[in-house]
Motif scaffolding. Structure first.
Motif, mmCIF file in Angstrom:
data_model
loop_
_atom_site.group_PDB
_atom_site.id
_atom_site.type_symbol
_atom_site.label_atom_id
_atom_site.label_comp_id
_atom_site.label_asym_id
_atom_site.label_seq_id
_atom_site.Cartn_x
_atom_site.Cartn_y
_atom_site.Cartn_z
ATOM 1 N N GLY A 69 -86.564 10.291 80.205
ATOM 2 C CA GLY A 69 -86.640 9.020 79.323
ATOM 3 C C GLY A 69 -87.416 7.764 80.006
ATOM 4 N N GLY A 70 -87.820 6.818 79.264
ATOM 5 C CA GLY A 70 -88.651 5.827 79.803
ATOM 6 C C GLY A 70 -88.256 4.402 79.149
ATOM 7 N N GLN A 71 -89.182 3.398 79.925
ATOM 8 C CA GLN A 71 -89.315 2.320 79.192
ATOM 9 C C GLN A 71 -90.442 1.497 79.638
ATOM 10 N N ALA A 72 -91.133 0.745 78.603
ATOM 11 C CA ALA A 72 -92.288 -0.117 78.903
ATOM 12 C C ALA A 72 -91.919 -1.071 79.862
ATOM 13 N N LEU A 73 -93.084 -1.582 80.828
ATOM 14 C CA LEU A 73 -92.839 -2.578 81.615
ATOM 15 C C LEU A 73 -93.883 -3.613 81.486
ATOM 16 N N ILE A 74 -94.140 -4.578 82.292
ATOM 17 C CA ILE A 74 -95.158 -5.616 82.394
ATOM 18 C C ILE A 74 -96.275 -4.754 82.886
ATOM 19 N N GLU A 75 -97.311 -4.215 82.108
ATOM 20 C CA GLU A 75 -98.533 -3.674 82.333
ATOM 21 C C GLU A 75 -98.250 -2.410 82.952
ATOM 22 N N GLY A 76 -96.975 -1.636 82.716
ATOM 23 C CA GLY A 76 -96.679 -0.459 83.391
ATOM 24 C C GLY A 76 -95.761 0.469 82.215
ATOM 25 N N VAL A 77 -95.168 1.296 83.033
ATOM 26 C CA VAL A 77 -94.107 2.303 82.545
ATOM 27 C C VAL A 77 -93.097 2.630 83.658
ATOM 28 N N MET A 78 -91.965 2.745 83.110
ATOM 29 C CA MET A 78 -91.049 3.488 83.997
ATOM 30 C C MET A 78 -90.460 4.804 83.326
ATOM 31 N N MET A 79 -90.358 6.015 83.981
ATOM 32 C CA MET A 79 -89.878 7.149 83.645
ATOM 33 C C MET A 79 -88.892 7.361 84.379
ATOM 34 N N ARG A 80 -87.512 8.020 83.694
ATOM 35 C CA ARG A 80 -86.409 8.365 84.242
ATOM 36 C C ARG A 80 -86.002 9.853 84.227
ATOM 37 N N PRO A 138 -104.714 11.792 79.477
ATOM 38 C CA PRO A 138 -104.664 10.913 78.291
ATOM 39 C C PRO A 138 -105.366 11.430 76.989
ATOM 40 N N ALA A 139 -106.374 12.379 77.026
ATOM 41 C CA ALA A 139 -107.014 12.648 75.723
ATOM 42 C C ALA A 139 -106.075 13.461 75.081
ATOM 43 N N SER A 140 -105.226 14.352 75.775
ATOM 44 C CA SER A 140 -104.286 15.361 75.000
ATOM 45 C C SER A 140 -103.078 14.391 74.819
ATOM 46 N N ALA A 141 -102.534 13.548 75.467
ATOM 47 C CA ALA A 141 -101.397 12.713 75.026
ATOM 48 C C ALA A 141 -101.745 11.846 73.771
ATOM 49 N N ARG A 142 -103.015 11.243 73.597
ATOM 50 C CA ARG A 142 -103.299 10.362 72.789
ATOM 51 C C ARG A 142 -102.800 10.951 71.038
ATOM 52 N N ARG A 143 -103.026 12.312 71.141
ATOM 53 C CA ARG A 143 -103.023 13.111 69.485
ATOM 54 C C ARG A 143 -101.487 13.118 69.323
ATOM 55 N N PHE A 144 -100.424 12.801 70.057
ATOM 56 C CA PHE A 144 -99.162 12.801 69.652
ATOM 57 C C PHE A 144 -98.656 11.395 69.170
ATOM 58 N N SER A 145 -97.409 11.568 68.355
ATOM 59 C CA SER A 145 -96.812 10.396 67.748
ATOM 60 C C SER A 145 -96.367 9.441 69.065
ATOM 61 N N ARG A 146 -96.434 8.103 68.439
ATOM 62 C CA ARG A 146 -96.012 7.048 69.310
ATOM 63 C C ARG A 146 -94.406 6.944 69.031
ATOM 64 N N LEU A 147 -93.970 7.622 67.781
ATOM 65 C CA LEU A 147 -92.370 7.555 67.621
ATOM 66 C C LEU A 147 -91.683 8.696 68.368
ATOM 67 N N HIS A 148 -90.297 8.445 68.870
ATOM 68 C CA HIS A 148 -89.764 9.274 69.409
ATOM 69 C C HIS A 148 -88.152 9.349 68.997
ATOM 70 N N PRO A 149 -87.606 10.407 68.735
ATOM 71 C CA PRO A 149 -86.067 10.345 68.332
ATOM 72 C C PRO A 149 -85.273 9.839 69.115
ATOM 73 N N ARG A 150 -85.417 9.857 70.428
ATOM 74 C CA ARG A 150 -84.348 9.034 71.477
ATOM 75 C C ARG A 150 -84.622 7.873 71.964
ATOM 76 N N CYS A 151 -85.573 7.275 71.275
ATOM 77 C CA CYS A 151 -85.858 5.878 71.498
ATOM 78 C C CYS A 151 -84.786 4.855 71.544
ATOM 79 N N TRP A 203 -84.780 9.091 59.998
ATOM 80 C CA TRP A 203 -86.154 8.311 59.438
ATOM 81 C C TRP A 203 -86.139 6.815 59.548
ATOM 82 N N PRO A 204 -85.284 5.920 59.085
ATOM 83 C CA PRO A 204 -85.085 4.490 59.052
ATOM 84 C C PRO A 204 -85.346 4.186 60.547
ATOM 85 N N GLY A 205 -84.742 4.557 61.489
ATOM 86 C CA GLY A 205 -84.922 4.181 62.901
ATOM 87 C C GLY A 205 -86.147 4.440 63.301
#
Length: 308
Positions: free
Chosen positions: A6-17, A182-195, A258-260
């Motif tokens: 899982g993860g979280q957006a940071l200030i100019e970055g990302v945290m992954m757990r 990055p080029a590979s990750a770009r094609r995936f959705s920015r939505l995730h069910p565990r968000c 779907w709504p979430g």
């Protein structure tokens, strides 16, 4: 089977757990990526009773808030110090505890107590406890959506939402076994069910059903009941989120989620390749710490991430 991250957006970055480690990566003004990997012991692992269904939801919510605040503090310090001596500026434990407490109180006040007061004020026009409780639920969802819409207009928050999108795309990329680039990750959705956004929306919806049957007419008792029932709502919502996350291959589950998922369109934005690179560095760092041996396709990006 892929490990769960899982993860979280940071200030100019990302945290992954991962299960026992977290990795943070931020982009500095000079273009470098600063990263930090730290071990941690989940509260539920230290105290098994906290892992029980319907209890773990509240525990994970508070634990995520504490961990997230620390990660945000680190990313802020790193950006301010240019990557040097960030630990010297880290907030003290009492400051962190106060920040978490104030965040919880503010969230409870805005999203749970304010709707009660507004619904009570509408008493002359809407009579009956059930009708007021339903109005309260509608107001709660409305305030939540309005809050997201307003903060999304802030340029700094929009960049955080872009990193949020980068986090989701990177996790999708890993879970699908695609090359971690990055080029590979770009094609995936920015939505995730565990968000976490989906979790918060589930909390709002579950609260409508729970509070609709409290049958409390006194305004003070009603306010108290909202706070008292929060752990129950968080517990139920967490179990729903876990269940939908495991069964997204079923049409009925996708319909429930779907709504979430659609609200995530407000809390995520399309990232650029630099942001995706930062997210992938954090993901690769935590994978290395977790000794994740999943056969993810090797790319130059994987090599570079390992060298940061």
């Amino acid at each position: 089977m892929h490990k769960s991250y899982g993860g979280q957006a940071l200030i100019e970055g990302v945290m992954m757990r991962g299960k026992h480690h977290q990795a943070m990566a931020v982009r500095l003004d000079d273009g470098r990526i600063e990263s930090l990997v730290t071990p941690f012991t989940p509260w539920g692992e230290a105290h098994p009773i906290l892992r029980l269904p319907f209890i773990r939801g509240s525990v994970n919510m508070v634990e995520s808030l504490v961990v997230g605040m620390k990660a945000l503090s680190w990313s802020t310090n790193v950006n301010l110090s240019g990557g040097m001596d960030a630990e010297e500026e880290a907030v003290k434990p009492w400051q962190m505890a106060l920040t978490v407490l104030m965040s919880l109180l503010l969230s409870i006040g805005i999203f749970f107590l304010l709707p009660v007061l507004l619904a009570h004020a509408a008493g002359p026009w809407i009579s009956g406890v059930l009708a007021q409780n339903l109005l309260e639920g509608v107001l709660r969802v409305g305030i939540f959506l309005l809050y997201i819409c307003l903060i999304a207009q802030m340029p700094d928050i929009h960049r955080v939402f872009q990193y949020h999108g980068a986090e989701h795309k990177s996790i999708h990329c890993y879970e699908k076994g695609a090359p971690l680039a990055p080029a590979s990750a770009r094609r995936f959705s920015r939505l995730h069910p565990r968000c976490g956004t989906s979790f918060l929306f589930i909390v709002m919806v579950v609260s409508i059903f729970v509070f609709s049957f409290t049958g409390v007419d006194n305004i003070l008792l009603r306010l108290f009941s909202r706070v008292l029932l929060l752990p129950v709502i968080a517990g139920v919502s967490y179990e729903i989120l876990k269940w939908t996350g495991r069964h997204m291959d079923r049409p009925i589950v996708r319909l429930i989620a779907w709504p979430g998922m659609q609200i995530q369109r407000m809390t995520t934005a399309e990232p650029d390749e630099d942001m995706l690179e930062v997210a992938l560095v954090a993901l690769e760092k935590v994978r290395l710490a977790e000794k994740d041996q999943e056969p993810v396709p090797f790319t130059q990006m994987t090599y570079l991430a390992a060298q940061h």
